[in-house]
Design a protein around this motif. Structure first.
Motif, short mmCIF file in Angstrom:
data_model
loop_
_atom_site.label_atom_id
_atom_site.label_comp_id
_atom_site.label_asym_id
_atom_site.label_seq_id
_atom_site.Cartn_x
_atom_site.Cartn_y
_atom_site.Cartn_z
N VAL A 107 0.86 -1.08 0.25
CA VAL A 107 -0.06 0.28 -0.02
C VAL A 107 1.20 0.94 0.04
O VAL A 107 1.82 1.57 1.21
N LYS A 108 0.90 1.74 -1.31
CA LYS A 108 1.50 3.21 -1.49
C LYS A 108 1.46 4.64 -0.21
O LYS A 108 2.60 5.06 0.01
N LEU A 109 0.52 4.30 0.48
CA LEU A 109 0.06 4.97 1.33
C LEU A 109 0.53 4.52 2.63
O LEU A 109 -0.11 5.49 3.66
N ASP A 110 1.71 4.06 2.93
CA ASP A 110 2.02 3.40 4.53
C ASP A 110 2.52 5.04 4.96
O ASP A 110 3.71 5.47 4.27
N GLY A 111 2.15 4.88 6.06
CA GLY A 111 2.39 6.31 6.73
C GLY A 111 1.73 7.47 7.19
O GLY A 111 2.02 8.72 7.11
N MET A 112 0.77 7.33 5.73
CA MET A 112 -0.89 8.73 5.93
C MET A 112 -0.84 7.90 7.02
O MET A 112 -1.21 7.72 8.05
N PRO A 113 -1.09 9.12 8.17
CA PRO A 113 -1.85 9.13 9.11
C PRO A 113 -3.46 8.42 8.89
O PRO A 113 -3.76 8.90 7.38
N ARG A 114 -3.66 8.20 9.41
CA ARG A 114 -5.36 7.40 9.82
C ARG A 114 -6.13 8.33 10.62
O ARG A 114 -5.07 8.33 11.76
N SER A 115 -7.25 8.21 11.30
CA SER A 115 -8.42 8.46 11.91
C SER A 115 -8.34 7.31 12.49
O SER A 115 -8.48 6.80 12.05
N SER A 116 -8.75 7.61 13.98
CA SER A 116 -9.04 6.69 14.58
C SER A 116 -10.25 6.18 15.02
O SER A 116 -11.66 7.22 15.00
#
Length: 135
Positions: A126-135
Motif C-alpha cells: 500500500v503506497k500510502l504507508d505512513g499516511m496519517p490515519r483517523s482512529s
C-alpha cells in the motif's frame, strides 16, 4: 435504452469524454487543469462528478509489472507521494461546497506500466504507508 433496461441505476453516459447532455451526471476527467466544478448547461441540471483525477505515480521497486512506469507526476519517496495525494484530496474535498457530488481517484492499484495506483501491481504494498490515519 439503458434506462429502459434498468431504471433503478444512475447513468454516467460519457465518463469524462465529450458530454452529450444525457445521463445523470456531468462527468469529467481532470489531470492537467486545476480542480474545479464545471457549470452544467444541459436542460436538466445533473450531479457533477470528477470521474478521474490524480494519476500520481510512485513505482515501488520489485513490485512493478514492467521496468518502465507511467503516471502524470512521478514521486520517488513515500513522504512526497503521501503529501501530494493528501494535497489533491484536500483540494477535491473543498469542491463539495461548490457542487461536487463525487469523485474517483485514478485507480486503486497499478495496472501494468501505469504506476499511479494507491496499491502496487502485485497488491503487496500500500503506497500510502505512513499516511496519517483517523482512529
Amino acid at each position: 435504452m439503458v434506462r429502459e433496461l434498468d431504471p433503478t441505476r444512475a447513468i454516467d453516459a460519457t465518463s469524462g469524454w465529450y458530454d452529450q447532455r444525457c445521463g445523470d451526471f456531468l462527468s469529467v476527467h481532470n489531470y492537467f487543469r486545476p480542480l474545479e466544478v464545471y457549470p452544467d448547461d444541459s436542460r436538466a441540471r445533473r450531479a457533477f462528478l470528477i470521474s478521474e483525477f490524480g494519476g500520481l505515480s510512485r513505482a515501488v521497486s520489485g513490485h512493478c509489472a514492467f521496468a518502465s512506469s507511467y503516471g502524470y507526476e512521478q514521486l520517488d519517496d513515500v513522504e512526497s507521494y503521501v503529501a501530494s495525494v493528501l494535497a489533491l484530496l484536500a483540494q477535491i474535498d473543498a469542491l463539495e461546497e461548490r457542487g461536487l457530488a463525487g469523485f474517483v481517484y485514478t485507480q486503486l492499484s497499478d495496472v501494468e506500466e501505469e504506476t499511479n495506483g494507491l496499491v502496487t501491481y502485485d497488491r503487496r504494498v500500500v503506497k500510502l504507508d505512513g499516511m496519517p490515519r483517523s482512529s
